[in-house]
Design an enzyme around this catalytic site. Sequence first.
Site, mmCIF file in Angstrom:
data_model
loop_
_atom_site.group_PDB
_atom_site.id
_atom_site.type_symbol
_atom_site.label_atom_id
_atom_site.label_comp_id
_atom_site.label_asym_id
_atom_site.label_seq_id
_atom_site.Cartn_x
_atom_site.Cartn_y
_atom_site.Cartn_z
ATOM 1 N N SER A 77 0.801 -1.222 0.000
ATOM 2 C CA SER A 77 0.000 0.000 0.000
ATOM 3 C C SER A 77 0.835 1.274 0.000
ATOM 4 O O SER A 77 0.323 2.346 -0.321
ATOM 5 C CB SER A 77 -0.934 0.018 1.222
ATOM 6 O OG SER A 77 -0.192 -0.069 2.426
ATOM 7 N N ASP A 105 -3.536 8.278 7.669
ATOM 8 C CA ASP A 105 -4.364 7.347 8.429
ATOM 9 C C ASP A 105 -3.465 6.650 9.448
ATOM 10 O O ASP A 105 -2.360 7.124 9.717
ATOM 11 C CB ASP A 105 -5.107 6.361 7.504
ATOM 12 C CG ASP A 105 -4.165 5.478 6.689
ATOM 13 O OD1 ASP A 105 -2.998 5.285 7.107
ATOM 14 O OD2 ASP A 105 -4.581 4.978 5.624
ATOM 15 N N HIS A 111 -0.410 5.006 7.071
ATOM 16 C CA HIS A 111 0.230 5.653 5.926
ATOM 17 C C HIS A 111 0.502 7.136 6.156
ATOM 18 O O HIS A 111 -0.310 7.835 6.765
ATOM 19 C CB HIS A 111 -0.654 5.486 4.677
ATOM 20 C CG HIS A 111 -1.006 4.060 4.417
ATOM 21 N ND1 HIS A 111 -2.207 3.511 4.833
ATOM 22 C CD2 HIS A 111 -0.320 3.065 3.798
ATOM 23 C CE1 HIS A 111 -2.237 2.225 4.483
ATOM 24 N NE2 HIS A 111 -1.107 1.939 3.846
#
Length: 362
Positions: free
Chosen positions: A41, A326, A329
Amino acid sequence: MACETKLWLVGVFLLIATYMQRHCVVAGDPQVPGFFIFGDSLSDCGNNNDLKTDAKANHPPYGVDFPNGPTGRFTNGRTTVDVLAELLGFDAYMPPFANTSGSDILKGVNYASAASGILNETGTHWGEHIPLNKQVENHKAIVSQINKKLTSSEKAKEHLNKCLYYVNIGSNDYINNYFLKEHYDSSKKFSPDQYAKVLVKEYSKNLKELHSVGARKFALIGIVPLGCVPAEISARAKPGFPCVKEENDAVIPFNDKLKSLVDRFNKEFPDSKFILINTAEALSTGPTKDVVQVIGTDVCCKVGSNGLCVPNKKACKSRNEKPFFDSYHSIELVYKADAETAYHAPTTKVAYPMDISHLVKL
């Protein structure tokens, strides 16, 4: 204690003025003909969008500062590989493998998939994902298309020999496998050192596969101190400790073994160049090493129980004041710092054995 608490984001706020003034786009032809990206991610730009998974970022507030809005990037704007594409001189970001229609695949493809890891089982509790070996298989499919575009496998290999291969993966093998004992039993089977050996063995097999189809320039990215990520602090930090020491300690053997792999492959494949860039070490030993970074669980969006942004909720207004978007990240500004560090690391022993700016010239 200082070593455990020095987050890989150390000094990022000192860098804000510098990075806000930088212009990353390089005029002229790209420094490499193609840029191929493998990872999770941290690099995903939309490969998970149509998968049956909870690991998606194709909705607001993700992409609030990205020109095209939400795309599948797990941040407010660009990721590290986006900024690297600009630094390398490309006029567009690498498209996700899931949507290469109409794209110039000769210039590169992004295969990264959120929740994925080096091991196939990693991250499966999130739903569908594309682990490293499948990403490599996807690249082979692209190589077949490049063979046709360039009319021969020889011409394709000549092209791919000059391209940059960026691999940033392994974090999920810890936070979404080894330390997630309610879903995986790897921590019962292996000590941290044994587990790192298993991961690097599988990692090396995939690098060899990439080499077999033409890859020659490899930039491998080390794992940052995962115990200082907000989600891990909230779930596992002990009272009085700002980070999860056990998790930070566990990734050290992985980075050490990855460095040894780089040494071995540079000898085993004299026609290639492998480098390891340890972002955490670079930021903690470079010009910002003495700046104290506040560590905590404060993030820029409203997160759900999974640590990701709740869809369609507003992000914080001052997005350069909180290092995390978040619970997993970073904000774009931190990724810019990471990209600058990887591309042109300080002249110390932080990039092993060199940085990307030197690698692409070989």
